[in-house]
Design an enzyme around this catalytic site. Sequence first.
Site, PDB file in Angstrom:
ATOM      1  N   ASN A 180      16.182  39.545  40.497  1.00 33.36           N
ATOM      2  CA  ASN A 180      15.439  40.024  41.668  1.00 33.36           C
ATOM      3  C   ASN A 180      14.995  38.808  42.472  1.00 33.36           C
ATOM      4  O   ASN A 180      14.071  38.107  42.082  1.00 33.36           O
ATOM      5  CB  ASN A 180      14.231  40.843  41.181  1.00 33.36           C
ATOM      6  CG  ASN A 180      13.318  41.251  42.325  1.00 33.36           C
ATOM      7  OD1 ASN A 180      13.662  41.097  43.497  1.00 33.36           O
ATOM      8  ND2 ASN A 180      12.142  41.770  41.978  1.00 33.36           N
ATOM      9  N   GLU A 228       7.811  45.874  33.094  1.00 34.01           N
ATOM     10  CA  GLU A 228       7.318  44.614  33.652  1.00 34.01           C
ATOM     11  C   GLU A 228       5.798  44.608  33.604  1.00 34.01           C
ATOM     12  O   GLU A 228       5.145  45.170  34.505  1.00 34.01           O
ATOM     13  CB  GLU A 228       7.785  44.455  35.107  1.00 34.01           C
ATOM     14  CG  GLU A 228       9.286  44.353  35.262  1.00 34.01           C
ATOM     15  CD  GLU A 228       9.701  43.527  36.482  1.00 34.01           C
ATOM     16  OE1 GLU A 228      10.602  42.693  36.320  1.00 34.01           O
ATOM     17  OE2 GLU A 228       9.113  43.681  37.557  1.00 34.01           O
TER      18      GLU A 228
HETATM   19  P1  13P Z   1       9.231  36.521  37.321  1.00 32.22           P
HETATM   20  O1  13P Z   1      10.456  36.404  36.463  1.00 32.22           O
HETATM   21  O2  13P Z   1       9.176  35.521  38.432  1.00 32.22           O
HETATM   22  O3  13P Z   1       7.976  36.586  36.499  1.00 32.22           O
HETATM   23  O4  13P Z   1       9.341  37.945  38.076  1.00 32.22           O
HETATM   24  C1  13P Z   1       9.602  39.079  37.335  1.00 32.22           C
HETATM   25  C2  13P Z   1       9.876  40.197  38.260  1.00 32.22           C
HETATM   26  O5  13P Z   1       8.985  40.671  38.952  1.00 32.22           O
HETATM   27  C3  13P Z   1      11.259  40.695  38.353  1.00 32.22           C
HETATM   28  O6  13P Z   1      11.307  41.882  39.076  1.00 32.22           O
END
Ligand code: 13P
Length: 259
Positions: A12, A170
Amino acid sequence: MAVIKKPVIAGNWKMHKTIAEARELAASVARGFPEVSEAALILIPPFTAIQEVKRTVSGTDIAVGAQDLFWEEKGAFTGEISPLQLKEAGCDFVIIGHSERRQFFGETDETVRKKVLAALNHELTPIVCIGETLEEREKGQTLNRIQTQLENSLFALDASSFSRVVLAYEPIWAIGTGLNATPEQAEEVQAFIRSLIASRYGKTLADYAIILYGGSVKPNNALSLAREKDVDGFLVGGASLEAESFLGIAREALRAVRD
Ligand code: 13P
């Protein structure tokens, strides 16, 4: 029988990369792809770069996704992007309900529900994000929160529609903080998610469901997370902005499958 799945590694890119930068990153990922081709890679650039990224990875098995969509096909909805437009630009996947959209742009379980239906109706695979805040975790409300999100946004789907959804756990406190969930923390929640799917849709569908972990995933923590039974891959933010770290995460996820 254990279900063997390809690890899914989705990057992402959030609001990063111009079109030229996106082309360069996608080309670097495509060059490294043969080494990790046993994994399913998905690149999720900003809307403006989707078409260019799709063109750059054409001829490989790398898929392309979008970071959001609106549920109508067309109309007077200034600033929104429809599922038809995403399909035409080359998307096969779309993130729905990312915590940043919930936090900054008023996304709710109800809007997530509508967007998931729209995505499925247009043959886009939704990657639906769920997760708790730090405050909810500290108050012991993590599993409740997860259950509510699933019930309100997804569990009205019939089994055949639900089987086309990818989930991403997440934890909000782990996103962009450098503070990843421990493998045990991720596994506890992801096993819980799978058990809820089993209660709602049956064990077979639950076994085949793809549940990603996201939140500060890096090449140096990916192996231990990927070894957990209910972690089927990763939704990666920061570390997906460089080809080497993104490919490194895919390599570690493949190691976990081979070990
Ligand atoms: P990070 O890997 O930067 O913590 O972000 C995770 C995320 O929100 C992926 O959608």
